[in-house]
Scaffold this motif. Sequence first.
Motif, PDB file in Angstrom:
ATOM      1  N   GLY A 145      21.807 -14.959 -49.016  1.00 38.41           N
ATOM      2  CA  GLY A 145      21.685 -13.882 -49.996  1.00 38.41           C
ATOM      3  C   GLY A 145      22.976 -13.110 -50.157  1.00 38.41           C
ATOM      4  O   GLY A 145      23.434 -12.843 -51.269  1.00 38.41           O
ATOM      5  N   SER A 146      23.580 -12.755 -49.034  1.00 40.15           N
ATOM      6  CA  SER A 146      24.855 -12.037 -49.020  1.00 40.15           C
ATOM      7  C   SER A 146      25.528 -12.360 -47.701  1.00 40.15           C
ATOM      8  O   SER A 146      24.914 -12.193 -46.637  1.00 40.15           O
ATOM      9  CB  SER A 146      24.628 -10.526 -49.139  1.00 40.15           C
ATOM     10  OG  SER A 146      25.833  -9.816 -48.969  1.00 40.15           O
ATOM     11  N   GLY A 147      26.778 -12.797 -47.751  1.00 43.04           N
ATOM     12  CA  GLY A 147      27.426 -13.252 -46.534  1.00 43.04           C
ATOM     13  C   GLY A 147      27.372 -12.239 -45.408  1.00 43.04           C
ATOM     14  O   GLY A 147      27.036 -12.562 -44.265  1.00 43.04           O
ATOM     15  N   SER A 148      27.693 -10.989 -45.695  1.00 41.56           N
ATOM     16  CA  SER A 148      27.731  -9.975 -44.650  1.00 41.56           C
ATOM     17  C   SER A 148      26.350  -9.662 -44.091  1.00 41.56           C
ATOM     18  O   SER A 148      26.235  -9.075 -43.011  1.00 41.56           O
ATOM     19  CB  SER A 148      28.392  -8.697 -45.164  1.00 41.56           C
ATOM     20  OG  SER A 148      27.742  -8.241 -46.341  1.00 41.56           O
ATOM     21  N   ALA A 149      25.285 -10.054 -44.780  1.00 40.61           N
ATOM     22  CA  ALA A 149      23.929  -9.841 -44.264  1.00 40.61           C
ATOM     23  C   ALA A 149      23.692 -10.632 -42.990  1.00 40.61           C
ATOM     24  O   ALA A 149      22.848 -10.255 -42.165  1.00 40.61           O
ATOM     25  CB  ALA A 149      22.890 -10.224 -45.317  1.00 40.61           C
ATOM     26  N   ALA A 150      24.425 -11.735 -42.804  1.00 37.73           N
ATOM     27  CA  ALA A 150      24.287 -12.507 -41.564  1.00 37.73           C
ATOM     28  C   ALA A 150      24.556 -11.636 -40.352  1.00 37.73           C
ATOM     29  O   ALA A 150      23.938 -11.802 -39.295  1.00 37.73           O
ATOM     30  CB  ALA A 150      25.256 -13.691 -41.587  1.00 37.73           C
ATOM     31  N   ARG A 151      25.475 -10.673 -40.476  1.00 38.71           N
ATOM     32  CA  ARG A 151      25.827  -9.807 -39.357  1.00 38.71           C
ATOM     33  C   ARG A 151      24.837  -8.667 -39.177  1.00 38.71           C
ATOM     34  O   ARG A 151      24.633  -8.192 -38.060  1.00 38.71           O
ATOM     35  CB  ARG A 151      27.247  -9.255 -39.547  1.00 38.71           C
ATOM     36  CG  ARG A 151      28.329 -10.338 -39.618  1.00 38.71           C
ATOM     37  CD  ARG A 151      29.725  -9.721 -39.667  1.00 38.71           C
ATOM     38  NE  ARG A 151      29.853  -8.744 -40.735  1.00 38.71           N
ATOM     39  CZ  ARG A 151      30.615  -8.892 -41.809  1.00 38.71           C
ATOM     40  NH1 ARG A 151      31.324  -9.989 -41.986  1.00 38.71           N
ATOM     41  NH2 ARG A 151      30.684  -7.931 -42.715  1.00 38.71           N
ATOM     42  N   SER A 152      24.224  -8.185 -40.273  1.00 38.05           N
ATOM     43  CA  SER A 152      23.279  -7.070 -40.165  1.00 38.05           C
ATOM     44  C   SER A 152      21.962  -7.466 -39.514  1.00 38.05           C
ATOM     45  O   SER A 152      21.132  -6.605 -39.235  1.00 38.05           O
ATOM     46  CB  SER A 152      23.002  -6.456 -41.552  1.00 38.05           C
ATOM     47  OG  SER A 152      24.011  -5.537 -41.909  1.00 38.05           O
ATOM     48  N   VAL A 153      21.753  -8.751 -39.278  1.00 37.37           N
ATOM     49  CA  VAL A 153      20.591  -9.184 -38.502  1.00 37.37           C
ATOM     50  C   VAL A 153      20.669  -8.608 -37.089  1.00 37.37           C
ATOM     51  O   VAL A 153      19.647  -8.364 -36.446  1.00 37.37           O
ATOM     52  CB  VAL A 153      20.515 -10.725 -38.479  1.00 37.37           C
ATOM     53  CG1 VAL A 153      19.521 -11.232 -37.435  1.00 37.37           C
ATOM     54  CG2 VAL A 153      20.138 -11.240 -39.863  1.00 37.37           C
TER      55      VAL A 153
END
Length: 347
Positions: free
Chosen positions: A154-162
């Motif tokens: 969905g959004s690359g940086s969302a991988a880190r907000s997990v």
Amino acid sequence: MRTDRPDTATPSPGRSTTGTAVAVAHPNVALIKYWGKRDEQLVLPWTDSLSMTLDIFPTTTSVRLAAGDGDDTVTLDGAPAEGEALRRVRAFLALVRDRSGIRRRAVVESVNTAPTGAGLASSASGFAALALAAATAYGLDLDATALSRLARRGSGSAARSVFGGFAVWHAGTATGTDESSYAEPVPVRKELDPALVVAVVDAGPKAVSSRAAMRRTVDTSPLYRSWAASSGADLVDLRAALARGDLEAVGEIAERNAFGMHAAMLAARPAVRYLSPATFTVLDSVLRLRREGTAAFATMDAGPNVKVLCRRADAGRVAEAVRAAEAGAQVHIAGPGPGVRLLDEDR
């Protein structure tokens, strides 16, 4: 979110696929930046990146499965989603449906508490929350790694907000597959005790979207490849600094990495300029703080707003200095925040 199961994308018999799932996620600020994709469809970056998840500006997202297989309904901050925002959410939900085998449409309601589109990672918190809520509603039983891979689509940086605290997103090595590109937590010495002072000098939407700016920078900037190479070395240095709890080294590395990214953008053709006069006023105040003996270091994402890394004990002083320098700035103090979670996990 499960963290003790194998990486799987099959419906879980223990989960309802007919109810509503509500998830909360927080934005993150990259200290080693993500800028540029080598595969736009799979959202695979050119470089690894490393971030701190914040304890402010959460996004709350609910997903409810509805009867029929028509179009998904998406509401963002109380208004019907339109244009690119609607397209991205629907494309993401289609991916979840393909993995679950359940064709029912979804009703999505998402509320951001950070300004959308202003370089404050609202897409990171938004898609991390959507990933967990949608996966739960559609009966996917995903471990943390698999959820990170899903959120990335969905959004690359969302991988880190997990993940809460500090997380590194691996660019991956394989071509045509996304299995090796995911985020994972980074251990940090408790002595670090960091804070980020967030100076919002312009909460409006960006004139050039991050997606378009990334593409232009990668395709046309003569500085991009040298920045990408140096970013890999910066990551190694920053992880070592985090491991030994050296905030000054963390700040120095993060600042140079951000300045390098913006230099590469300015060298794009035509140039991508997010930094405003107010941005430079805040940056000058950070430099003055350092000259006066306060460990304060700046980083900027795709926007004019400045985040200042400092010790938690110095955060009030840093915030006062930023407010004094730029009277129009909205200033917030953040610490390391939690990872994505279902609301009912707190009950």
